[in-house]
Motif scaffolding. Structure first.
Motif, PDB file in Angstrom:
ATOM      1  N   ALA A 376       0.844  -1.199   0.000  1.00  6.14           N
ATOM      2  CA  ALA A 376       0.000   0.000   0.000  1.00  6.14           C
ATOM      3  C   ALA A 376       0.873   1.240   0.000  1.00  6.14           C
ATOM      4  CB  ALA A 376      -0.925  -0.005   1.207  1.00  6.14           C
ATOM      5  N   ARG A 377       0.274   2.340  -0.369  1.00  7.74           N
ATOM      6  CA  ARG A 377       0.953   3.641  -0.316  1.00  7.74           C
ATOM      7  C   ARG A 377       0.534   4.338   0.973  1.00  7.74           C
ATOM      8  NH1 ARG A 377       0.572   2.254  -5.544  1.00  7.74           N
ATOM      9  NH2 ARG A 377       2.306   2.825  -6.897  1.00  7.74           N
ATOM     10  N   ILE A 378       1.511   4.598   1.823  1.00 13.35           N
ATOM     11  CA  ILE A 378       1.253   5.056   3.181  1.00 13.35           C
ATOM     12  C   ILE A 378       1.335   6.575   3.251  1.00 13.35           C
ATOM     13  CG2 ILE A 378       2.068   4.947   5.562  1.00 13.35           C
ATOM     14  CD1 ILE A 378       3.088   2.137   4.965  1.00 13.35           C
ATOM     15  N   ALA A 379       0.304   7.187   3.841  1.00 12.04           N
ATOM     16  CA  ALA A 379       0.252   8.646   3.955  1.00 12.04           C
ATOM     17  C   ALA A 379       0.763   9.142   5.291  1.00 12.04           C
ATOM     18  CB  ALA A 379      -1.186   9.129   3.740  1.00 12.04           C
ATOM     19  N   ALA A 380       0.642   8.342   6.354  1.00 13.00           N
ATOM     20  CA  ALA A 380       1.041   8.810   7.683  1.00 13.00           C
ATOM     21  C   ALA A 380       1.396   7.622   8.555  1.00 13.00           C
ATOM     22  CB  ALA A 380      -0.072   9.630   8.325  1.00 13.00           C
ATOM     23  N   LEU A 381       2.326   7.869   9.490  1.00 13.03           N
ATOM     24  CA  LEU A 381       2.747   6.871  10.462  1.00 13.03           C
ATOM     25  C   LEU A 381       2.499   7.383  11.869  1.00 13.03           C
ATOM     26  CD1 LEU A 381       6.205   5.710   9.000  1.00 13.03           C
ATOM     27  CD2 LEU A 381       4.024   4.504   8.827  1.00 13.03           C
ATOM     28  N   GLY A 382       2.298   6.460  12.789  1.00 13.90           N
ATOM     29  CA  GLY A 382       2.186   6.779  14.205  1.00 13.90           C
ATOM     30  C   GLY A 382       2.781   5.633  14.999  1.00 13.90           C
ATOM     31  N   THR A 383       2.976   5.840  16.290  1.00 15.64           N
ATOM     32  CA  THR A 383       3.552   4.800  17.132  1.00 15.64           C
ATOM     33  C   THR A 383       2.718   4.623  18.386  1.00 15.64           C
ATOM     34  OG1 THR A 383       5.038   6.397  18.210  1.00 15.64           O
ATOM     35  CG2 THR A 383       5.906   5.167  16.318  1.00 15.64           C
ATOM     36  N   LEU A 384       2.567   3.382  18.783  1.00 14.01           N
ATOM     37  CA  LEU A 384       1.935   3.008  20.042  1.00 14.01           C
ATOM     38  C   LEU A 384       2.993   2.287  20.872  1.00 14.01           C
ATOM     39  CD1 LEU A 384      -0.685   2.703  21.744  1.00 14.01           C
ATOM     40  CD2 LEU A 384      -1.012   0.490  20.617  1.00 14.01           C
ATOM     41  N   PRO A 385       3.357   2.810  22.061  1.00 12.07           N
ATOM     42  CA  PRO A 385       4.486   2.244  22.812  1.00 12.07           C
ATOM     43  C   PRO A 385       4.138   0.952  23.546  1.00 12.07           C
ATOM     44  CG  PRO A 385       3.541   4.076  24.022  1.00 12.07           C
ATOM     45  CD  PRO A 385       2.807   4.010  22.707  1.00 12.07           C
ATOM     46  N   TYR A 386       3.403   0.080  22.885  1.00 14.03           N
ATOM     47  CA  TYR A 386       3.037  -1.207  23.463  1.00 14.03           C
ATOM     48  C   TYR A 386       3.059  -2.259  22.361  1.00 14.03           C
ATOM     49  CZ  TYR A 386       1.530   1.558  27.451  1.00 14.03           C
ATOM     50  OH  TYR A 386       1.508   2.426  28.509  1.00 14.03           O
ATOM     51  N   PRO A 387       3.226  -3.528  22.726  1.00 15.83           N
ATOM     52  CA  PRO A 387       3.350  -4.567  21.699  1.00 15.83           C
ATOM     53  C   PRO A 387       2.027  -4.833  20.985  1.00 15.83           C
ATOM     54  CG  PRO A 387       3.273  -5.555  23.878  1.00 15.83           C
ATOM     55  CD  PRO A 387       3.356  -4.073  24.094  1.00 15.83           C
ATOM     56  N   LEU A 388       2.129  -5.360  19.787  1.00 11.87           N
ATOM     57  CA  LEU A 388       0.962  -5.767  19.013  1.00 11.87           C
ATOM     58  C   LEU A 388       0.618  -7.207  19.364  1.00 11.87           C
ATOM     59  CD1 LEU A 388      -1.115  -5.301  16.742  1.00 11.87           C
ATOM     60  CD2 LEU A 388       0.619  -6.086  15.125  1.00 11.87           C
ATOM     61  N   VAL A 389      -0.615  -7.425  19.802  1.00 12.72           N
ATOM     62  CA  VAL A 389      -1.067  -8.769  20.170  1.00 12.72           C
ATOM     63  C   VAL A 389      -1.474  -9.507  18.900  1.00 12.72           C
ATOM     64  CG1 VAL A 389      -2.733 -10.095  21.507  1.00 12.72           C
ATOM     65  CG2 VAL A 389      -1.830  -7.946  22.418  1.00 12.72           C
ATOM     66  N   PRO A 390      -0.926 -10.700  18.644  1.00 16.38           N
ATOM     67  CA  PRO A 390      -1.271 -11.438  17.416  1.00 16.38           C
ATOM     68  C   PRO A 390      -2.756 -11.797  17.376  1.00 16.38           C
ATOM     69  CG  PRO A 390       0.679 -12.363  18.477  1.00 16.38           C
ATOM     70  CD  PRO A 390       0.089 -11.396  19.444  1.00 16.38           C
ATOM     71  N   GLN A 391      -3.297 -11.890  16.156  1.00 14.88           N
ATOM     72  CA  GLN A 391      -4.694 -12.250  15.992  1.00 14.88           C
ATOM     73  C   GLN A 391      -4.982 -13.676  16.463  1.00 14.88           C
ATOM     74  OE1 GLN A 391      -7.165 -10.097  14.798  1.00 14.88           O
ATOM     75  NE2 GLN A 391      -5.519  -8.608  15.099  1.00 14.88           N
ATOM     76  N   THR A 392      -3.963 -14.510  16.524  1.00 14.26           N
ATOM     77  CA  THR A 392      -4.165 -15.886  16.984  1.00 14.26           C
ATOM     78  C   THR A 392      -4.528 -15.954  18.461  1.00 14.26           C
ATOM     79  OG1 THR A 392      -1.777 -16.056  17.368  1.00 14.26           O
ATOM     80  CG2 THR A 392      -2.638 -16.847  15.249  1.00 14.26           C
ATOM     81  N   LEU A 393      -4.288 -14.865  19.205  1.00 16.88           N
ATOM     82  CA  LEU A 393      -4.608 -14.838  20.628  1.00 16.88           C
ATOM     83  C   LEU A 393      -5.946 -14.147  20.903  1.00 16.88           C
ATOM     84  CD1 LEU A 393      -1.114 -14.037  22.193  1.00 16.88           C
ATOM     85  CD2 LEU A 393      -2.260 -16.245  21.979  1.00 16.88           C
ATOM     86  N   ASP A 394      -6.760 -13.968  19.873  1.00 20.47           N
ATOM     87  CA  ASP A 394      -8.097 -13.423  20.071  1.00 20.47           C
ATOM     88  C   ASP A 394      -8.941 -14.464  20.799  1.00 20.47           C
ATOM     89  OD1 ASP A 394     -10.841 -12.623  19.690  1.00 20.47           O
ATOM     90  OD2 ASP A 394     -10.122 -11.241  18.143  1.00 20.47           O
TER      91      ASP A 394
END
Length: 622
Positions: A376-394
């Motif tokens: 994809a063509r990205i217009a903006a970035l941001g940061t969240l200072p916490y880990p990303l939880v995998p979808q397998t742990l839903d």
């Protein structure tokens, strides 16, 4: 009631309606504290969440008569915008493993799993769930900042902001908004929080530099300055260093360093191509400057970039800043530095019109360390200072996942890069977990148009799209919370949509989106931080519901989005009374006549455009 322990009072409050819990806060200081109990409002937020509604739906489906299954499956097979593949499989009656044969125990277990799965807060994060509830359910309003007027024509017109940046305090909360205008000047507004001891900044314009400061032109050359300030069209063209009170403003291929105390240019650096993106300015970390075809490190301590000799002999990070990286494709639009929670805090992430995220190491710049392919063509970035939880742990969509595994993933140090992008004409919300790359891309339900900006907001993620919408989702990236269109609160809007507003100005002949303004940049007043703590303001207690959003729109407006019936900038009755008194009867009548004339001309042009399309359809026109 005064003799009852707090635990008993909280148990009683749990049975009250939300309105009653809010009203009881006005009884006394004790009930104010109990009425904002974090655990109580966490439960209230969960009860009204999509996760709990999904759990209740599954519970009711299990209790339905088997004879209704065929009808339910037939309805489920119909296309629906709110159903995922998993939802369809569940509605069709796929069997689910049970944790207990006791129905009541099973309900308690499933509710505990849904609560653990929904909870947006991380183990070391302090979320105010009372504010969370307000921001999820309270009415939304936008207060627009007053921009300086221009008298260049017979009709008074406001200047346009060509970017935005923020000055923060020691706690990381925004106090001042800094923006360049299309006449080459710089303005500073006071947007500080309200408290029990003060009314806050109220969006007052504190100071403005002379016109032409950033363009180097005379104050009278307004038209020439407008062309120079708007030619590049960069979104990330302002970077503010809150420690040194310096601002960095990109104008075409020039980068100006400005002292925000005096609003005078300290130094200027010329680059070979127009500057399209700037990273944040923080401490002694060099600023990353992206141009159309190159990436540079700008260190203000280098004497080549400064007219002063302050700290000229200091050690430069990454060697000589004259070295630069050359891009194979043009168009960097957003640059973020690593949040510092991973093993390496010297990373530089660059995204833009190309289809990959570029990763540089500041210590070995300009060598490219790696890439992450997005498509994809990205217009903006941001940061969240916490880990990303995998979808397998839903825990809801994956019954085999355990709560302990989910809590372990949440406790692992890491950070998440948020990306607002466009993929094959549709919006794409993308999340990348670091240091071990764990991508998640929502290209189905994010938006029907390109995403323009993204930021973490409390326990949610907020992003904007090309139709003027602001959308909030949970931190999983796909669970919808709410949507708001910025065009509903534009200045001067009557609030009643013209039924004939379609034709040549509409995206389609029957749809209204695509006509109005868009949000190009979103800045939270209280950025999400791993070390966020409650702070006092001027000796008083901070007022509730101050986690607002600063907006910069495509039409050059600056506004503050808030939640609740109060004005996001605070009530200023004297100012409003003066404005109301200034409008005479003749003035209001003239404004109404101009508005009616504009609507009539618009309808006439739309009818003409419809006639042209009709004749073209008959084959009489080429």
């Amino acid at each position: 009631m005064d003799r009852l322990p707090d635990e008993v009072v909280l148990q009683i409050l749990a049975f009250l309606q939300v309105d009653d819990v809010v009203h009881i806060q006005a009884v006394s200081r004790r009930f104010l504290t109990l009425g904002r109990d974090n655990t109580l409002w966490k439960t209230v937020c969960f009860e009204d969440s999509k996760a709990e509604s999904l759990r209740r739906r599954n519970f009711l489906l299990d209790k339905q008569d088997a004879r209704i299954a065929e009808l339910r499956n037939a309805v489920t097979a119909l296309p629906g915008p709110d159903l995922t593949a998993w939802d369809v499989s569940q509605l069709r009656g796929s069997p689910q493993p049970r944790a207990s044969h006791d129905p009541e125990a099973e309900a308690r277990i499933q509710r505990a799993r849904a609560l653990a799965n929904w909870e947006p807060g991380y183990p070391d994060e302090q979320l105010d769930y009372y504010e969370e509830y307000l921001q999820r359910h309270a009415p939304i309003d936008v207060a627009w900042l007053d921009l300086p007027k221009t008298q260049a024509t017979d009709k008074e017109k406001s200047r346009e902001a060509t970017g935005s940046g923020t000055l923060t305090n020691a706690d990381g909360n925004v106090e001042h908004l800094v923006a360049p205008l299309d006449d080459g000047s710089i303005c500073v507004w006071d947007v500080s929080d309200r408290s029990t001891a003060g009314v806050g900044g109220r969006g007052r314009l504190i100071t403005q530099s002379r016109p032409g400061l950033l363009t180097g032109l005379a104050p009278e050359a307004i038209a020439e300055s407008h062309i120079k300030m708007t030619e590049t069209g960069a979104t990330e063209c302002v970077s503010i260093d809150s420690d040194s009170k310096k601002g960095y403003f990109a104008v075409q291929n020039l980068l100006h360093e400005v002292d925000l105390h005096t609003l005078q240019i300290v130094s200027t650096k010329r680059y070979p191509w127009p500057v399209t993106a700037l990273s944040e300015a923080k401490g002694k970390t060099p600023i990353t400057v992206g141009t159309n075809w190159t990436v540079h490190l700008h260190d203000p301590r280098d004497p080549a970039f400064s007219d002063s000799n302050t700290d000229a002999g200091g050690e430069l990070i990454g060697g000589s800043t004259y070295s630069h990286a050359t891009l194979a494709e043009s168009g960097p639009l957003s640059i973020v530095h690593d949040a510092g929670l991973s093993q390496d805090d010297s990373s530089i992430w660059i995204a833009g019109r190309f289809t990959s995220l570029l990763n540089y190491d500041r210590r070995f710049f300009p060598r490219l360390r790696g890439t992450i392919h997005s498509g994809a063509r990205i217009a903006a970035l941001g940061t969240l200072p916490y880990p990303l939880v995998p979808q397998t742990l839903d825990l809801i969509r994956n019954p085999e996942a355990s709560i302990s595994a989910l809590l372990s993933a949440r406790s692992t140090p890491g950070t998440t890069i948020l990306a607002a992008a466009e993929y094959k004409g549709k919006g794409s919300l993308e999340l990348y977990g670091l240091p071990r790359v764990q991508p998640y891309q929502n290209r189905q339900t994010a938006s029907a148009s390109k995403l323009l900006a993204v930021a973490p907001h409390g326990g949610r993620i907020v992003f904007s799209d090309g139709d003027g919408n602001l959308k909030w989702v949970e931190r999983d990236g796909f669970s919808h919370v709410r949507t708001f269109n910025i065009n509903d609160v534009l200045p001067g809007k009557s609030g009643v949509q013209d039924a004939s507003s379609y034709g040549i100005w509409s995206s389609t002949a029957s749809e209204l989106p695509g006509q109005g303004d868009i949000v190009q940049k979103i800045t939270p007043m209280h950025p999400v931080s791993s070390s966020s703590t409650a702070s006092s303001i001027g000796g008083g207690r901070p007022d509730v519901n101050q986690s607002n959003l600063l907006l910069w729109t495509g039409d050059g407006r600056l506004g503050m989005l808030g939640f609740g019936p109060a004005n996001p900038l605070g009530d200023d009755q004297w100012h409003e009374a003066v404005e109301a008194g200034a409008k005479t009867v003749e003035g209001r009548a003239k404004e109404d006549a101009e508005r009616q004339y504009g609507m009539a001309m618009r309808r006439a042009l739309e009818r003409n455009a419809d006639e042209v399309r009709f004749v073209r359809g008959l084959g009489f026109m080429g």
